[in-house]
Motif scaffolding. Structure first.
Motif, PDB file in Angstrom:
ATOM      1  N   PRO A  32       0.714  -0.945   0.135  1.00 36.78           N
ATOM      2  CA  PRO A  32       0.302   0.421  -0.296  1.00 36.78           C
ATOM      3  C   PRO A  32       1.199   1.050   0.333  1.00 36.78           C
ATOM      4  O   PRO A  32       0.565   2.445  -0.675  1.00 36.78           O
ATOM      5  CB  PRO A  32      -1.353   0.038   0.976  1.00 36.78           C
ATOM      6  CG  PRO A  32      -0.150  -0.992   1.169  1.00 36.78           C
ATOM      7  CD  PRO A  32       0.836  -2.475   1.122  1.00 36.78           C
ATOM      8  N   ASN A  33       2.228   1.526   0.374  1.00 32.28           N
ATOM      9  CA  ASN A  33       2.786   2.381   0.460  1.00 32.28           C
ATOM     10  C   ASN A  33       3.782   2.319  -0.721  1.00 32.28           C
ATOM     11  O   ASN A  33       5.073   1.804  -0.240  1.00 32.28           O
ATOM     12  CB  ASN A  33       2.924   3.010   2.081  1.00 32.28           C
ATOM     13  CG  ASN A  33       3.819   4.249   2.619  1.00 32.28           C
ATOM     14  OD1 ASN A  33       4.438   4.987   1.333  1.00 32.28           O
ATOM     15  ND2 ASN A  33       3.718   4.726   3.659  1.00 32.28           N
ATOM     16  N   LYS A  34       4.021   2.785  -1.568  1.00 30.33           N
ATOM     17  CA  LYS A  34       4.595   2.652  -2.739  1.00 30.33           C
ATOM     18  C   LYS A  34       6.042   3.749  -2.309  1.00 30.33           C
ATOM     19  O   LYS A  34       6.299   4.769  -3.765  1.00 30.33           O
ATOM     20  CB  LYS A  34       4.589   2.461  -3.598  1.00 30.33           C
ATOM     21  CG  LYS A  34       3.363   1.183  -4.056  1.00 30.33           C
ATOM     22  CD  LYS A  34       3.073   1.615  -5.117  1.00 30.33           C
ATOM     23  CE  LYS A  34       2.353  -0.313  -5.269  1.00 30.33           C
ATOM     24  NZ  LYS A  34       1.123  -0.477  -4.555  1.00 30.33           N
ATOM     25  N   LYS A  35       6.617   4.155  -0.886  1.00 31.00           N
ATOM     26  CA  LYS A  35       7.579   4.707  -0.801  1.00 31.00           C
ATOM     27  C   LYS A  35       9.143   4.281  -0.623  1.00 31.00           C
ATOM     28  O   LYS A  35       9.318   3.420   0.072  1.00 31.00           O
ATOM     29  CB  LYS A  35       7.854   6.164   0.344  1.00 31.00           C
ATOM     30  CG  LYS A  35       6.602   6.645   0.097  1.00 31.00           C
ATOM     31  CD  LYS A  35       6.138   8.007   0.985  1.00 31.00           C
ATOM     32  CE  LYS A  35       5.027   8.932   0.568  1.00 31.00           C
ATOM     33  NZ  LYS A  35       4.493  10.410   1.735  1.00 31.00           N
ATOM     34  N   GLN A  80       3.751   1.601   6.995  1.00 31.18           N
ATOM     35  CA  GLN A  80       5.538   1.505   6.651  1.00 31.18           C
ATOM     36  C   GLN A  80       5.868   1.853   5.415  1.00 31.18           C
ATOM     37  O   GLN A  80       4.900   1.198   4.346  1.00 31.18           O
ATOM     38  CB  GLN A  80       6.587   0.386   7.004  1.00 31.18           C
ATOM     39  CG  GLN A  80       5.668   0.136   8.569  1.00 31.18           C
ATOM     40  CD  GLN A  80       6.874  -0.974   8.623  1.00 31.18           C
ATOM     41  OE1 GLN A  80       7.663  -1.601   8.036  1.00 31.18           O
ATOM     42  NE2 GLN A  80       6.332  -1.748  10.263  1.00 31.18           N
ATOM     43  N   TYR A  81       6.847   2.533   4.934  1.00 32.43           N
ATOM     44  CA  TYR A  81       7.659   2.862   3.506  1.00 32.43           C
ATOM     45  C   TYR A  81       7.961   1.267   3.207  1.00 32.43           C
ATOM     46  O   TYR A  81       7.609   0.605   3.817  1.00 32.43           O
ATOM     47  CB  TYR A  81       8.852   3.351   3.722  1.00 32.43           C
ATOM     48  CG  TYR A  81       8.370   5.336   4.354  1.00 32.43           C
ATOM     49  CD1 TYR A  81       7.148   5.760   4.756  1.00 32.43           C
ATOM     50  CD2 TYR A  81       9.089   5.767   4.164  1.00 32.43           C
ATOM     51  CE1 TYR A  81       6.971   7.275   4.063  1.00 32.43           C
ATOM     52  CE2 TYR A  81       9.211   7.290   3.888  1.00 32.43           C
ATOM     53  CZ  TYR A  81       8.491   7.877   3.915  1.00 32.43           C
ATOM     54  OH  TYR A  81       7.815   9.610   4.431  1.00 32.43           O
ATOM     55  N   GLY A  82       7.548   1.282   1.877  1.00 33.56           N
ATOM     56  CA  GLY A  82       7.940   0.347   0.996  1.00 33.56           C
ATOM     57  C   GLY A  82       9.447   0.372   1.726  1.00 33.56           C
ATOM     58  O   GLY A  82       9.255  -1.573   1.640  1.00 33.56           O
ATOM     59  N   SER A  83      10.470   0.610   1.545  1.00 30.04           N
ATOM     60  CA  SER A  83      11.502  -0.118   1.142  1.00 30.04           C
ATOM     61  C   SER A  83      11.678  -0.387   3.171  1.00 30.04           C
ATOM     62  O   SER A  83      12.115  -1.244   3.386  1.00 30.04           O
ATOM     63  CB  SER A  83      12.743   1.756   1.263  1.00 30.04           C
ATOM     64  OG  SER A  83      11.776   2.267   2.291  1.00 30.04           O
ATOM     65  N   THR A  84      11.224   0.009   3.970  1.00 25.51           N
ATOM     66  CA  THR A  84      11.400  -1.136   5.340  1.00 25.51           C
ATOM     67  C   THR A  84      10.416  -1.525   5.574  1.00 25.51           C
ATOM     68  O   THR A  84      11.108  -2.839   5.808  1.00 25.51           O
ATOM     69  CB  THR A  84      10.521   0.102   6.598  1.00 25.51           C
ATOM     70  OG1 THR A  84      10.880   1.617   6.504  1.00 25.51           O
ATOM     71  CG2 THR A  84      10.066   0.404   8.276  1.00 25.51           C
ATOM     72  N   PHE A  85       9.156  -2.128   5.093  1.00 28.71           N
ATOM     73  CA  PHE A  85       8.432  -3.238   4.956  1.00 28.71           C
ATOM     74  C   PHE A  85       9.389  -4.448   4.331  1.00 28.71           C
ATOM     75  O   PHE A  85       9.477  -5.760   5.006  1.00 28.71           O
ATOM     76  CB  PHE A  85       7.170  -3.742   3.999  1.00 28.71           C
ATOM     77  CG  PHE A  85       6.398  -4.003   4.887  1.00 28.71           C
ATOM     78  CD1 PHE A  85       6.076  -4.722   5.376  1.00 28.71           C
ATOM     79  CD2 PHE A  85       6.613  -5.653   3.512  1.00 28.71           C
ATOM     80  CE1 PHE A  85       5.496  -5.875   5.867  1.00 28.71           C
ATOM     81  CE2 PHE A  85       5.981  -6.630   3.738  1.00 28.71           C
ATOM     82  CZ  PHE A  85       4.872  -6.688   4.347  1.00 28.71           C
ATOM     83  N   PHE A  86       9.868  -3.980   3.369  1.00 32.42           N
ATOM     84  CA  PHE A  86      11.050  -5.187   2.136  1.00 32.42           C
ATOM     85  C   PHE A  86      11.604  -5.588   2.787  1.00 32.42           C
ATOM     86  O   PHE A  86      12.741  -6.456   2.004  1.00 32.42           O
ATOM     87  CB  PHE A  86      11.027  -4.537   0.942  1.00 32.42           C
ATOM     88  CG  PHE A  86       9.478  -5.198   0.235  1.00 32.42           C
ATOM     89  CD1 PHE A  86       9.009  -6.252   0.287  1.00 32.42           C
ATOM     90  CD2 PHE A  86       8.440  -4.146  -0.305  1.00 32.42           C
ATOM     91  CE1 PHE A  86       7.032  -6.456  -0.863  1.00 32.42           C
ATOM     92  CE2 PHE A  86       7.437  -4.126  -1.322  1.00 32.42           C
ATOM     93  CZ  PHE A  86       6.828  -5.445  -0.724  1.00 32.42           C
ATOM     94  N   ASN A  87      12.694  -3.883   2.978  1.00 28.67           N
ATOM     95  CA  ASN A  87      14.478  -4.572   4.059  1.00 28.67           C
ATOM     96  C   ASN A  87      14.212  -5.466   5.553  1.00 28.67           C
ATOM     97  O   ASN A  87      14.726  -6.507   5.588  1.00 28.67           O
ATOM     98  CB  ASN A  87      14.620  -3.643   4.666  1.00 28.67           C
ATOM     99  CG  ASN A  87      15.711  -2.537   3.451  1.00 28.67           C
ATOM    100  OD1 ASN A  87      16.312  -3.479   2.812  1.00 28.67           O
ATOM    101  ND2 ASN A  87      15.285  -1.650   2.887  1.00 28.67           N
TER     102      ASN A  87
END
Length: 276
Positions: free
Chosen positions: A178-181, A222-229
């Motif tokens: 949902p949060n593409k940042k 969360q920002y996408g970067s936070t979630f996928f890291n």
């Protein structure tokens, strides 16, 4: 198969009863446009009417929305309408298919092209054998390269193939989040970790996280970067505990809980602090 540059469409296409019916629906003109765009995708795949990103990766509605430039809600409406009219279908692997694809291709002409290609390849191989005998050398595919010849293009390494697969998987997962940042802050190493976990489990993890957000409207994604890291870890099959993150009664009654909660992109902050 080789690339196809055209598909057949009748000049009285818009007099067709199915097309007239579709145009009368809400979003009708968009549905017909999406239908035509699906025909071009099938032609580009050139696989007897099948439509896919790769042979192993079928299109999802989110991926089609990104590919065709429509909202996902419009894609879903169009898919439902087209399936009800028998204009598209899916096989057991959930791959899209245009039924009666031969109606949109000159099958005889395509077969002539394939036959011509086969004859040309046969002539080439025969000529190569003759030249090899005359020169008393092996056929060109096996002969050693001269110093002045350019080397053959090396095959992609296993590491390169893994990186490519990881990037393809990440794009599919990113379309669901949902949060593409912070997309550029997800490294290739992190993407390879996602590849080892697999698409199905990560899709479940994303859905669990989105479900929690719906239940807890005080939280922001969360920002996408936070979630996928790292953020996805708590939502994997082995780690997920439903309801564990729900706020306690004391948290709900805390007056400071009435303020909007901040969500930091920790990967970006760490990069800024370390000067990376």
């Amino acid at each position: 198969m080789g690339e196809v540059k055209w598909v057949k469409m009748s000049i009285d296409m818009f007099d067709n009863r199915k097309i007239k019916y579709l145009r009368g629906l809400p979003e009708g003109n968009n549905i017909v446009l999406i239908w035509v765009m699906l025909l071009t995708l099938a032609g580009r795949c050139n696989s007897n009417g099948y439509i896919f990103l790769t042979e192993n990766i079928p299109y999802t509605p989110a991926m089609l929305a990104n590919e065709l430039g429509f909202p996902e809600s419009t894609i879903l409406v169009a898919m439902k309408a087209l399936e009800s009219m028998g204009m598209i279908s899916r096989n057991e692997e959930n791959t899209l298919l245009i039924p009666g694809w031969e109606e949109h291709q000159n099958v005889a002409a395509l077969e002539q092209i394939r036959a011509s290609n086969r004859k040309r390849q046969a002539r080439y191989r025969e000529q190569a054998k003759i030249e090899a005998v005359e020169q008393e050398t092996p056929p060109p595919v096996e002969e050693k390269q001269e110093e002045h010849e350019e080397p053959e293009e090396p095959k992609p390494s296993k590491k390169a193939e893994e990186t490519k697969e990881a990037k393809i998987l990440f794009e599919r997962l990113w379309s669901l989040y949902p949060n593409k940042k912070g997309k550029g802050q997800v490294s290739d190493t992190a993407k390879k970790k996602l590849l080892k976990i697999g698409h199905e489990e990560l899709e479940r993890a994303i859905q669990r996280y989105k479900t929690e957000l719906e239940k807890e409207d005080w939280r922001k994604p969360q920002y996408g970067s936070t979630f996928f890291n790292s953020g996805y870890v708590d939502y994997l099959d082995a780690n997920y505990e439903p309801g564990k993150r729900e706020p306690t009664k004391q948290q709900k009654e805390n007056k400071f809980n009435n303020f909007n909660q901040r969500d930091y992109d920790f990967a970006a902050l760490e990069q800024a602090l370390t000067g990376g």
